[in-house]
Design a protein around this motif. Structure first.
Motif, short mmCIF file in Angstrom:
data_model
loop_
_atom_site.label_atom_id
_atom_site.label_comp_id
_atom_site.label_asym_id
_atom_site.label_seq_id
_atom_site.Cartn_x
_atom_site.Cartn_y
_atom_site.Cartn_z
N THR A 23 0.82 -1.21 0.00
CA THR A 23 0.00 0.00 0.00
C THR A 23 0.86 1.26 0.00
O THR A 23 0.52 2.24 -0.67
CB THR A 23 -0.95 0.01 1.21
OG1 THR A 23 -0.19 -0.22 2.40
CG2 THR A 23 -2.01 -1.06 1.08
N SER A 27 1.11 3.88 -3.18
CA SER A 27 0.83 5.29 -2.91
C SER A 27 1.96 6.18 -3.45
O SER A 27 1.71 7.20 -4.10
CB SER A 27 0.66 5.52 -1.41
OG SER A 27 0.47 6.87 -1.13
N THR A 30 1.82 6.24 -7.19
CA THR A 30 0.77 7.12 -7.70
C THR A 30 1.30 8.55 -7.83
O THR A 30 1.05 9.23 -8.83
CB THR A 30 -0.46 7.09 -6.77
OG1 THR A 30 -0.93 5.75 -6.69
CG2 THR A 30 -1.56 7.99 -7.29
N GLY A 88 -6.56 6.35 -8.95
CA GLY A 88 -7.56 7.36 -8.60
C GLY A 88 -8.91 6.74 -8.32
O GLY A 88 -9.62 7.13 -7.38
N ARG A 90 -9.33 3.71 -7.21
CA ARG A 90 -9.17 3.03 -5.92
C ARG A 90 -9.35 4.02 -4.78
O ARG A 90 -10.01 3.72 -3.77
CB ARG A 90 -7.80 2.38 -5.84
CG ARG A 90 -7.55 1.71 -4.49
CD ARG A 90 -6.16 1.17 -4.37
NE ARG A 90 -5.19 2.24 -4.54
CZ ARG A 90 -3.89 2.07 -4.44
NH1 ARG A 90 -3.39 0.88 -4.20
NH2 ARG A 90 -3.07 3.09 -4.59
N HIS A 91 -8.82 5.21 -4.93
CA HIS A 91 -8.98 6.22 -3.88
C HIS A 91 -10.44 6.66 -3.74
O HIS A 91 -10.89 6.96 -2.64
CB HIS A 91 -8.07 7.42 -4.13
CG HIS A 91 -6.68 7.19 -3.63
ND1 HIS A 91 -6.32 7.41 -2.33
CD2 HIS A 91 -5.58 6.73 -4.24
CE1 HIS A 91 -5.04 7.12 -2.16
NE2 HIS A 91 -4.57 6.69 -3.32
N TRP A 94 -11.92 4.05 -1.64
CA TRP A 94 -11.51 4.26 -0.26
C TRP A 94 -12.23 5.43 0.38
O TRP A 94 -12.57 5.41 1.56
CB TRP A 94 -10.00 4.48 -0.18
CG TRP A 94 -9.18 3.24 -0.34
CD1 TRP A 94 -9.63 1.95 -0.35
CD2 TRP A 94 -7.78 3.17 -0.52
NE1 TRP A 94 -8.58 1.09 -0.54
CE2 TRP A 94 -7.43 1.82 -0.64
CE3 TRP A 94 -6.78 4.13 -0.60
CZ2 TRP A 94 -6.13 1.38 -0.81
CZ3 TRP A 94 -5.48 3.70 -0.78
CH2 TRP A 94 -5.16 2.34 -0.88
N ASP A 95 -12.46 6.49 -0.40
CA ASP A 95 -13.17 7.65 0.14
C ASP A 95 -14.60 7.32 0.54
O ASP A 95 -15.18 8.01 1.38
CB ASP A 95 -13.18 8.79 -0.89
CG ASP A 95 -11.82 9.44 -1.05
OD1 ASP A 95 -10.94 9.22 -0.19
OD2 ASP A 95 -11.62 10.16 -2.06
#
Length: 129
Positions: A23, A27, A30, A88, A90-91, A94-95
């Motif tokens: 992870t 990150s 990215t 993006g 994936r984020h 997660w958000d």
């Protein structure tokens, strides 16, 4: 009162004992791909501007862009675009509060890596084919 033990405290996490997780690597990747996309975009803009400058300058720029090194940079830019876009997404997941468990986050990292490579190969085969 001054901190008299400042020099005696260990660094945390110290690089000799810290093991990067998938992870953290994804990150960092990215952020790297985002920066690389900017460099690739500037290279493309330079190519377009050279076309507007003169035929000789365009021949020079086009020679660099279509060389082996230029092809490699453009292929890596395609991968960076796919990776950054999937990361993006994936984020966004997660958000929403989903996929935050360690096992799920690691699986999502491997899926993003695999999909970005697969989508890049498909893109290069379709566009370059």
């Amino acid at each position: 009162m001054p901190d008299v033990n400042r020099g005696n405290r260990p660094l945390s996490p110290h690089m000799s004992i810290y093991r990067p997780q998938l992870t953290s690597i994804t990150s960092i990747l990215t952020r790297i791909t985002g920066t690389a996309l900017l460099a690739g975009a500037l290279l493309t803009v330079w190519w377009f501007l050279s076309a507007a400058t003169s035929p000789e300058y365009f021949a020079f720029a086009d020679g660099l862009i279509t060389s082996f090194l230029g092809d490699l940079i453009m292929a890596l830019s395609v991968w960076a675009l796919w990776y950054h876009a999937l990361a993006g997404l994936r984020h966004l997941v997660w958000d929403s509060g989903r996929g935050l468990e360690i096992e799920t986050a690691e699986k999502m990292g491997w899926v993003i890596i695999a999909l970005s490579i697969g989508f890049t190969l498909i893109t290069l085969l379709v566009v370059g084919g």
